[in-house]
Design a protein around this motif. Structure first.
Motif, PDB file in Angstrom:
ATOM      1  N   LEU A 241       0.816  -1.214   0.000  1.00  0.00           N
ATOM      2  CA  LEU A 241       0.000   0.000   0.000  1.00  0.00           C
ATOM      3  C   LEU A 241       0.849   1.263   0.000  1.00  0.00           C
ATOM      4  N   GLN A 242       2.083   1.172   0.473  1.00  0.00           N
ATOM      5  CA  GLN A 242       2.971   2.330   0.473  1.00  0.00           C
ATOM      6  C   GLN A 242       3.874   2.360  -0.763  1.00  0.00           C
ATOM      7  N   GLU A 243       3.758   1.352  -1.613  1.00  0.00           N
ATOM      8  CA  GLU A 243       4.632   1.222  -2.781  1.00  0.00           C
ATOM      9  C   GLU A 243       4.099   2.034  -3.951  1.00  0.00           C
ATOM     10  N   LEU A 244       4.949   2.892  -4.504  1.00  0.00           N
ATOM     11  CA  LEU A 244       4.591   3.685  -5.674  1.00  0.00           C
ATOM     12  C   LEU A 244       5.304   3.144  -6.906  1.00  0.00           C
ATOM     13  N   ILE A 245       4.643   3.275  -8.040  1.00  0.00           N
ATOM     14  CA  ILE A 245       5.285   3.006  -9.322  1.00  0.00           C
ATOM     15  C   ILE A 245       5.500   4.360  -9.987  1.00  0.00           C
ATOM     16  N   PHE A 246       6.759   4.677 -10.277  1.00  0.00           N
ATOM     17  CA  PHE A 246       7.091   5.942 -10.922  1.00  0.00           C
ATOM     18  C   PHE A 246       7.193   5.693 -12.429  1.00  0.00           C
ATOM     19  N   VAL A 247       6.295   6.324 -13.175  1.00  0.00           N
ATOM     20  CA  VAL A 247       6.257   6.178 -14.627  1.00  0.00           C
ATOM     21  C   VAL A 247       7.007   7.361 -15.224  1.00  0.00           C
ATOM     22  N   ALA A 248       8.182   7.085 -15.794  1.00  0.00           N
ATOM     23  CA  ALA A 248       9.036   8.136 -16.351  1.00  0.00           C
ATOM     24  C   ALA A 248       9.027   8.043 -17.873  1.00  0.00           C
ATOM     25  N   THR A 249       8.824   9.172 -18.522  1.00  0.00           N
ATOM     26  CA  THR A 249       8.775   9.221 -19.977  1.00  0.00           C
ATOM     27  C   THR A 249       9.579  10.412 -20.470  1.00  0.00           C
ATOM     28  N   HIS A 250       9.833  10.449 -21.781  1.00  0.00           N
ATOM     29  CA  HIS A 250      10.403  11.648 -22.373  1.00  0.00           C
ATOM     30  C   HIS A 250       9.390  12.790 -22.255  1.00  0.00           C
ATOM     31  N   PRO A 251       9.832  14.021 -22.072  1.00  0.00           N
ATOM     32  CA  PRO A 251       8.914  15.143 -21.801  1.00  0.00           C
ATOM     33  C   PRO A 251       7.804  15.308 -22.819  1.00  0.00           C
ATOM     34  N   ALA A 252       8.049  14.988 -24.088  1.00  0.00           N
ATOM     35  CA  ALA A 252       7.034  15.208 -25.120  1.00  0.00           C
ATOM     36  C   ALA A 252       5.954  14.129 -25.121  1.00  0.00           C
ATOM     37  N   HIS A 253       6.192  13.065 -24.346  1.00  0.00           N
ATOM     38  CA  HIS A 253       5.253  11.926 -24.354  1.00  0.00           C
ATOM     39  C   HIS A 253       4.328  12.026 -23.168  1.00  0.00           C
ATOM     40  N   GLU A 254       3.039  12.173 -23.405  1.00  0.00           N
ATOM     41  CA  GLU A 254       2.060  12.253 -22.334  1.00  0.00           C
ATOM     42  C   GLU A 254       1.762  10.854 -21.792  1.00  0.00           C
TER      43      GLU A 254
END
Length: 256
Positions: A241-254
């Motif tokens: 419940l405390q675990e986050l998934i960080f979704v990282a993309t190139h800035p131009a990609h929504e």
């Protein structure tokens, strides 16, 4: 034969095979219907405690995955739709059961990589990846960056090999403090053990983890994916419940 001696005598792959056999043998003791592991797709009466803090309901008795692994696998299935898309995937520091499931999917061009892991397909340094620029649609990097000496180089390399429309999925152990703790004077394993709690750590991440990733040219979204499920399902699946998934993309990609 004492365990330390076995580690010296037996090859790493043999030790891993013996460990898997032990897990499978022991898992029958926990058969039931109270909890379900989506990775090995088995039901048990309980998950097992794990960690220095002895987190209850953490470890799968059969495949030894933890809360963060089960959460990530669900996200990959339900949000990335990895079983339906043709993707080039890089999996850093692969967890055996996750690697097994990903490698079995015929629609994925899958590579796993690590500096020391006996199960990784490629022996690589995250700070200097051998892959061509824009090689991967999806990169998985779970609880790895704290163990890399130069975080900046590692993130820049991950950004380099990620395709412009790709996603880098990161997980990290976050501590309550606002800022990440880094002590340059902690140069020996003993000193790092004293400062960070583990001899192979180079920092203790705080709540600024996402900001640190964004500083290397990513757009970052922190996803509390366990909260997308009812409380009873969170318990049954043993999600962090405390675990986050960080979704990282190139800035131009929504990010969807």
């Amino acid at each position: 034969m004492p365990l330390p001696l076995l580690k010296k005598v037996l090859p790493a792959q043999t030790r891993l095979s013996l460990r898997k056999f032990f897990w499978l043998s022991r898992s029958w003791l926990y058969l039931g219907t109270n909890v379900y592991c989506p990775l090995c797709e088995r039901s048990f009466r309980t998950f097992l405690p794990f960690g220095k803090e002895r987190r209850s309901q953490a470890l799968c008795p059969r495949c030894h995955t933890l809360e963060r692994h089960r959460l990530l696998w669900l996200y990959l299935q339900e949000q990335v739709h990895l079983q339906e898309r043709s993707l080039a995937v890089l999996h850093m520091a692969p967890e055996p059961i996750v690697q097994q499931r990903l490698h079995a999917l015929p629609n994925l061009l899958y590579r796993s990589a690590d500096l020391t892991s006996p199960v990784a397909m490629d022996r690589v340094d995250l700070q200097a990846l051998p892959y061509a620029t824009a090689s991967f649609d999806l990169i998985l990097c779970s609880h790895v960056l704290a163990h890399v000496p130069d975080e900046t180089k590692a993130l820049q390399e991950l950004r380099r090999v990620l395709k412009p429309q790709g996603q880098l999925l990161l997980q990290a152990r976050l501590h309550p403090q606002e800022k990440t703790l880094e002590t340059p004077e902690a140069v020996t394993p003993l000193q790092r053990q004293q400062v960070y709690g583990q001899s192979d750590r180079f920092r203790k991440y705080g709540q600024d983890f996402g900001e640190r990733v964004a500083a290397q040219g990513f757009t970052v979204q922190a996803v509390a994916y366990a909260n997308s499920r009812p409380a009873e399902e969170q318990t049954r699946l043993g999600l962090g419940l405390q675990e986050l998934i960080f979704v990282a993309t190139h800035p131009a990609h929504e990010v969807a």
